[in-house]
Motif scaffolding. Structure first.
Motif, PDB file in Angstrom:
ATOM      1  N   PRO A  44       0.844  -1.327   0.066  1.00 47.42           N
ATOM      2  CA  PRO A  44      -0.064   0.044   0.080  1.00 47.42           C
ATOM      3  C   PRO A  44       0.881   1.327  -0.113  1.00 47.42           C
ATOM      4  O   PRO A  44       2.228   1.223   0.612  1.00 47.42           O
ATOM      5  N   MET A  45       0.221   2.555  -0.233  1.00 46.38           N
ATOM      6  CA  MET A  45       1.161   3.498  -0.742  1.00 46.38           C
ATOM      7  C   MET A  45       1.675   4.184   0.954  1.00 46.38           C
ATOM      8  O   MET A  45       3.095   4.293   0.821  1.00 46.38           O
ATOM      9  N   ASP A  46       1.268   3.742   1.891  1.00 46.34           N
ATOM     10  CA  ASP A  46       1.747   4.089   3.319  1.00 46.34           C
ATOM     11  C   ASP A  46       2.879   3.190   3.515  1.00 46.34           C
ATOM     12  O   ASP A  46       3.606   3.607   4.528  1.00 46.34           O
ATOM     13  N   ASP A  47       2.687   2.002   3.015  1.00 45.94           N
ATOM     14  CA  ASP A  47       3.908   1.307   3.258  1.00 45.94           C
ATOM     15  C   ASP A  47       5.130   0.796   2.282  1.00 45.94           C
ATOM     16  O   ASP A  47       5.804  -0.015   2.252  1.00 45.94           O
ATOM     17  N   ARG A  48       4.893   1.806   1.409  1.00 46.99           N
ATOM     18  CA  ARG A  48       5.949   1.553   0.246  1.00 46.99           C
ATOM     19  C   ARG A  48       7.531   1.858   0.913  1.00 46.99           C
ATOM     20  O   ARG A  48       7.964   2.504   1.919  1.00 46.99           O
ATOM     21  N   LEU A  49       8.143   0.939   0.299  1.00 43.25           N
ATOM     22  CA  LEU A  49       9.748   0.711   0.639  1.00 43.25           C
ATOM     23  C   LEU A  49      10.390   1.825  -0.217  1.00 43.25           C
ATOM     24  O   LEU A  49       9.729   2.704  -0.952  1.00 43.25           O
ATOM     25  N   GLY A  50      11.819   1.990   0.037  1.00 45.07           N
ATOM     26  CA  GLY A  50      12.698   2.986  -0.320  1.00 45.07           C
ATOM     27  C   GLY A  50      12.720   2.834  -1.991  1.00 45.07           C
ATOM     28  O   GLY A  50      12.833   1.686  -2.449  1.00 45.07           O
ATOM     29  N   ILE A  51      13.296   3.807  -2.576  1.00 46.40           N
ATOM     30  CA  ILE A  51      13.538   4.025  -3.921  1.00 46.40           C
ATOM     31  C   ILE A  51      14.587   2.767  -4.224  1.00 46.40           C
ATOM     32  O   ILE A  51      14.675   2.070  -5.129  1.00 46.40           O
ATOM     33  N   ASP A  52      15.640   2.982  -3.186  1.00 48.60           N
ATOM     34  CA  ASP A  52      16.962   2.096  -3.361  1.00 48.60           C
ATOM     35  C   ASP A  52      16.290   0.503  -3.472  1.00 48.60           C
ATOM     36  O   ASP A  52      16.895  -0.300  -4.147  1.00 48.60           O
ATOM     37  N   TYR A  53      15.453   0.069  -2.840  1.00 44.98           N
ATOM     38  CA  TYR A  53      14.946  -1.089  -2.685  1.00 44.98           C
ATOM     39  C   TYR A  53      14.214  -1.599  -3.996  1.00 44.98           C
ATOM     40  O   TYR A  53      14.800  -2.586  -4.572  1.00 44.98           O
TER      41      TYR A  53
END
Length: 760
Positions: A262-271
């Motif tokens: 979900p949007m609120d649980d998105r991980l980082g760009i690097d991941y």
């Protein structure tokens, strides 16, 4: 030696601290710090594949360095390069200002920032990228407005920077704008021709190496490119912000690429970049429609950008703003700041199975030691870094603001020749930060700004507050000027053209260089002859970056006025006047001073040999006429330098520094003139070396009608005058064959006279 220490004391303190910190860093982590990227470089040393995630620039450098030593040697070289970059910044700022404290402050981030020290200890490309940036800046800024050769060299260095870190491609924008802005050449039609020539040279300097490299890339990848990182980088940025509800519902391929979180649980760009897209087994379901993973990733990214442009732009600007945060912290979902901080245990990054064994085997093979840490030194460095040993973000913001305001012409910068230089450094720093933020934020990506933003801020501050190098009497020897036209010349000519249009001057033009001569120049102009023989006379006053109302008074007294945007010295102003007068139709040029030392009533006698055709260059002589001296040292100096010039040229000369002179316009513009201050002997020896007919006539010289001489102390002036005289002789007579030119000119005149007699 004492004078050198007194002048550069602040830099020497900072340099000593920088050297000490680098030695401690090198000793604390043995043999060096190895990051995830290090192993990518090492795995490609032999094959030199252009299709890997990192371009080959640093791989080639690393291959050469490892041929000479191990990782410890590479780290030592990188620390040395960091110090040299700081010294280059210092020297570059001092090209424009005498304020050594300002130049030293511009070097402080490079010398003292613990994140800079840590990256230099890493076997990574950052310090070499900075070195290439510094080289490009030096090529463009070290000698005024660039010619086509320097623009081409800067282009090649920018291309090399791109092949070291692909973010360097963003530098093409400030590079191109600077080539248009430099010197104000864009204000005139002739200036646009220079812009076109240097712009084309700069463009080719960038394009040719990159096209050649891209061709090598295509030979192995089957497509043109610079790195294999394009698809996963853009995918990682957009996956972190994608609203899957806005994707086309009927495109199953794009939906596969939308993150399940979900949007609120998105991980980082690097991941999403390295661990999801970078996983060779992902996606774990078959791809529809025969599209490849790369094609779908690109389509997904551009669809997200098209559907959520403001979200995409806002995310980039938010990451850009993080660079100016007062605290070095890990922002949510960003690359951990700990990666760039000194640790008290050796940092083994996750590079796959058995990471520690890989590290151990790698350093043993190269240096014969296991990776290790000196706990005491590492603890000191960590405490230094965490307790203020870094560049405070708001200071970078202040430097950016100073650079931008200087470039925009705020304060005294309006007439400063530093505006385009401040723009180039500041604009390059900001666009690199913005370009990096387009991918993701990392404190590592801030490091090029430690070079560029303080440099741009120093130049902008010097422009705004009038700290640029001033008149010769204010101390310090000025560096030689670049060939005409330099940046100051271009700006001055543009201003003159805007004021007077395309009209022509009279056949005889009196050129006067004036710096803060408001009190005396009016009387000089009022006593100027209107004719010499049958030819009318006009006066061109070149105001050399004055801070008083010299320009206004000169214009009120009927002179044409050209305002140079910054003060360079009498030599720079006179050279500008020679070329401007010739450009506007002058056939003969007369020089005199703005301080009333010469008798304008003697001008017809000075010009007569030119009009009669018996001389090409006529100079007055106080020794043949009458002269007043303000000191016994100056009386002696006139005679000593006359003897020296006589010996060097093998021709009797009685007065080398008499400022009341007349010459053919084409002769004045053909001589090489680079001395901003001690210019009179350079001109005299230069015209004699060309074989011109030089004549001395008796003239009168009075003391100044106001103020003080700008020549500085007599002994110091004399030493520099001798340096210029001997240097000009070496350049014109020894290296360029002046004696041969003299003989050829005499032979040509003799042949012409013989033909005339035979014809008669």
């Amino acid at each position: 030696m004492t004078g050198f220490l007194r002048r550069h004391w602040l830099l020497l303190i900072l340099l000593a601290a920088g050297v000490t910190l680098r030695v401690l860093t090198w000793l604390a982590y043995q043999p060096a710090l190895l990051y995830i990227d290090t192993f990518r470089y090492l795995s490609n040393l032999d094959q030199l594949r252009p299709t890997d995630l990192n371009p080959l620039g640093y791989t080639v450098v690393l291959k050469g360095l490892l041929g000479l030593g191990g990782f410890g040697f590479v780290a030592a070289v990188q620390h040395l390069v960091g110090l040299l970059i700081a010294l280059a910044v210092y020297r570059l700022v001092l090209r424009y200002t005498t304020r050594t404290w300002l130049a030293a402050l511009a070097t402080a981030p490079l010398l003292l920032d613990a994140y800079q020290l840590q990256i230099e200890e890493n076997i990574m490309s950052e310090v070499w990228f900075q070195a290439l940036l510094m080289g490009a800046l030096w090529a463009l800024l070290a000698k005024g407005a660039p010619n086509w050769r320097r623009a081409a060299l800067a282009g090649v260095l920018i291309a090399a920077a791109v092949l070291t870190r692909t973010i360097g491609i963003t530098l093409v924008v400030p590079f191109a704008l600077y080539l248009i802005m430099a010197g104000g050449a864009w204000r005139t039609r002739a200036g646009w021709k220079r812009i076109g020539i240097r712009g084309l040279a700069g463009l080719l300097g960038v394009v040719i190496p990159l096209v050649a490299y891209s061709g090598y890339f295509a030979s192995q990848a089957g497509r043109w490119g610079l790195t294999g990182a394009q698809s996963n980088v853009l995918y990682g940025r957009t996956a972190a912000i994608a609203d899957c509800s806005q994707l086309p519902s009927g495109d199953a391929g794009l939906l596969i690429f939308c993150p399940p979180e979900p949007m609120d649980d998105r991980l980082g760009i690097d991941y999403y970049t390295h661990f999801r897209y970078g996983n060779p087994d992902w996606p774990f379901v078959p791809l529809p429609d025969g599209r490849t993973k790369e094609q779908l990733a690109n389509e997904f990214a551009w669809t997200v950008i098209g559907n959520q442009p403001f979200t995409f732009a806002g995310a980039i600007l938010e990451d850009f703003a993080k660079n100016f945060s007062p605290l070095k912290i890990t922002f949510p979902n960003d690359v951990p700041v700990e990666r760039w901080q000194f640790q008290t245990v050796y940092p083994f990054h996750d590079i796959g199975a058995e990471s520690v064994q890989v590290y151990n085997g790698t350093t043993l093979a190269r240096d014969g030691v296991l990776p290790g840490v000196d706990l005491e030194l590492a603890s000191f460095l960590r405490n230094y870094q965490l307790h203020g040993g870094y560049t405070w973000g708001p200071l970078l913001a202040i430097a950016s603001l100073a650079g931008l305001l200087g470039a925009l012409g705020v304060g005294r910068a309006r007439r400063s020749g530093l505006r385009s230089a401040a723009f180039l450094a500041t604009g390059s720093g900001l666009i690199l930060l913005l370009g990096s933020a387009a991918f993701e934020f990392s404190w590592r990506y801030q490091l090029p700004a430690l070079l560029l933003l303080p440099l741009g801020g120093a130049l902008g501050a010097a422009a705004m507050f009038g700290l640029a190098k001033r008149d010769p009497g204010s101390g310090g020897r000025r560096p030689n000027m670049a060939d005409y036209p330099d940046e100051v010349d271009d700006g001055a000519v543009a201003g003159f053209s805007a004021r007077y249009g395309d009209g022509r001057l009279t056949p005889i033009v009196v050129v006067i260089a004036a710096y803060n001569e408001a009190k005396g120049i009016g009387a000089v102009l009022r006593n100027m002859p209107t004719h010499c023989g049958d030819l009318p006379v006009s006066t061109l006053v070149v105001v050399d970056g004055a801070t008083d109302n010299t320009a206004e008074i000169a214009a009120e007294n009927g002179a044409y006025v050209c305002v140079a945007p910054s003060n360079r010295g009498q030599g720079g102003a006179l050279r500008l006047g020679y070329h401007l007068a010739a450009q506007y139709g002058a056939e003969y040029i007369v020089t005199t001073d703005a301080d009333g030392q010469y008798d304008n009533a003697e001008m017809p006698m000075l010009v007569k040999p030119l009009l009669d055709g018996t001389a090409d260059f006529v100079t007055g002589s106080r020794r043949l006429g009458t002269g007043q001296y303000d000191s016994k040292v100056r009386w002696l100096g006139v005679r000593v330098f006359a003897v020296l010039a006589t010996i060097l040229t093998n021709r009797k000369i009685t007065d080398t520094s008499f400022g009341f002179r007349a010459m053919k316009a084409e002769l004045a513009t053909s001589v090489t003139l680079r001395e901003p201050q001690y210019q009179s002997s350079e001109l005299l020896l230069g015209v004699m070396a060309q074989g011109a007919r030089v004549l001395e006539v008796p003239m009168t010289m009075h003391l100044r009608n106001n103020g003080q001489s700008k020549k500085g102390r007599s002994l110091k002036y004399g030493a520099n005058y001798a340096r210029v005289m001997t240097g000009t002789w070496l350049r014109e007579y020894v290296l360029r064959g002046g004696k041969r030119k003299q003989r050829a000119a005499r032979a040509e005149r003799l042949a012409a006279a013989t033909n005339a007699r035979e014809t008669a």
